[in-house]
Scaffold this active site. Structure first.
Site, PDB file in Angstrom:
ATOM      1  NE  ARG A 150      -3.584  -1.505   2.125  1.00 46.90           N
ATOM      2  CZ  ARG A 150      -3.956  -2.606   2.671  1.00 46.90           C
ATOM      3  NH1 ARG A 150      -2.299  -4.223   2.546  1.00 46.90           N
ATOM      4  NH2 ARG A 150      -4.791  -3.938   2.757  1.00 46.90           N
ATOM      5  CB  THR A 151       3.532   2.382   2.394  1.00 49.05           C
ATOM      6  OG1 THR A 151       2.850   2.232   3.370  1.00 49.05           O
ATOM      7  CG2 THR A 151       4.063   3.961   2.730  1.00 49.05           C
ATOM      8  CG  HIS A 210       3.405   4.505   8.483  1.00 47.80           C
ATOM      9  ND1 HIS A 210       3.510   5.619   7.435  1.00 47.80           N
ATOM     10  CD2 HIS A 210       3.185   3.929   7.820  1.00 47.80           C
ATOM     11  CE1 HIS A 210       3.613   4.832   6.496  1.00 47.80           C
ATOM     12  NE2 HIS A 210       3.052   3.691   6.998  1.00 47.80           N
ATOM     13  CE  LYS A 246      25.468  -6.732  -5.051  1.00 45.85           C
ATOM     14  NZ  LYS A 246      26.283  -6.056  -5.575  1.00 45.85           N
ATOM     15  NE  ARG A 254       6.803   1.187   5.486  1.00 44.33           N
ATOM     16  CZ  ARG A 254       5.555   0.003   5.272  1.00 44.33           C
ATOM     17  NH1 ARG A 254       5.177  -0.511   5.392  1.00 44.33           N
ATOM     18  NH2 ARG A 254       4.650   1.057   5.727  1.00 44.33           N
TER      19      ARG A 254
END
Length: 313
Positions: free
Chosen positions: A58-59, A136, A86, A108
């Site tokens: 969604r985000t 958020h 890595k 995020r």
């Protein structure tokens, strides 16, 4: 202009006027998104990079759509297959990206504070799309827009936030935002899913769902975040649904015109009854998804204005 921030890292440092500036601008984008031509040029000539260190549907889709509708060049980076795997540090990644001269960075990350660290190392506007258990902010803003459109106001409502409070950055951002709007906030859930120091949050806490829902204007359900749980927080999903899952019987204790919310993704039959989630007379869950695009468009436009002003100075 009432929105003065260079980044959107959380709700904590926003004033009520800045919150309302985002919501008011987003109202116009709701109408744009419902029209036949869904494009504007507020981000024309700018580059937006979406960096999602945690999986999201969604985000990430919402931010990508928001940027494209505003005319930005949008790039999604697959961080699961990136140099981080890595051994590259987050700071090295930030410096590498900064050398590409992006304008907007949407991040995020599973660690609280990681987005703030990135913001200190780059010369562009950074938007927190969720960091650990911290915040958020765009979810809280889209929830606020959904509530305001459904109830006609944000001030002095009774809002019940129910479920996995301890692991929820959505809950934290909503508590901060609704508190700034002088709403009464109730947290409902088992003690194992309440965060430490809850007494300092300025909220009411309930173990009993029916008691906590009495007279509530807004019922906000939360997802059980099993990926953040490392112990026996609940006896079983069946027992959890019996005590804390929202169904018609429990919702009857709230106000007659109470709305039902959920940030998604939903676990039907665990956090909420599926029939209730789909009830167009009570549920605004799909409205939340729609408002998400408009709110993210508004946030990016406001940050882009400030970015252009700084660069012109």
């Amino acid at each position: 202009m009432t929105f003065r921030k260079d980044h959107l890292l959380g709700i904590e440092h926003l004033g009520p006027d800045e919150i309302l500036a985002v919501l008011d601008l987003a109202e116009g984008y709701v109408e744009l998104n419902r029209g036949p031509r869904k494009h504007a040029d507020a981000l024309a000539g700018l580059t937006q990079i979406n960096m999602f260190f945690e999986a999201s549907t969604r985000t990430q889709a919402s931010f990508e759509l928001a940027g494209k509708r505003l005319g930005a060049d949008v790039m999604n980076m697959s961080m699961q297959a990136s140099s981080i795997k890595k051994g590259e540090t987050l700071i090295d990644t930030a410096l590498t990206l900064n050398a590409m001269h992006p304008d907007l960075l949407v991040v995020r990350h599973p660690q609280s504070g990681a987005v703030d660290l990135l913001a200190q190392k780059v010369n562009c506007a950074v938007i927190n799309a969720g960091d650990g258990r911290h915040e958020h902010p765009t979810q809280a803003l889209l929830d606020a827009l959904t509530i305001r459109r459904a109830k006609g106001r944000l001030h002095r409502l009774t809002v019940a936030i129910c479920g996995d409070i301890a692991h929820s950055r959505v809950a934290r951002s909503n508590i901060l935002l609704l508190g700034k709007m002088e709403s009464r906030i109730r947290l409902i859930g088992p003690p194992t899913l309440m965060p430490a120091g809850i007494d300092s949050f300025g909220v009411e806490v309930f173990e009993d769902m029916r008691e906590g829902l009495k007279g509530a204007d807004v019922v906000m359900m939360l997802r059980l975040q099993k990926e953040r749980m490392d112990g026996g927080f609940i006896p079983s999903e069946r027992e959890y649904y019996h005590r804390y899952g929202l169904d018609a019987e429990k919702l009857a204790h709230a106000a007659d015109d109470a709305i039902v919310m959920h940030p998604g993704p939903m676990n039907r039959g665990v956090e909420i009854d599926g029939t209730l989630a789909d009830d167009i007379n009570r549920s605004v869950i799909q409205d939340q998804v729609e408002m998400g695009v408009a709110v993210r468009m508004a946030v990016m436009e406001l940050l882009a204005r400030n970015l252009r002003r700084r660069r012109a100075a």
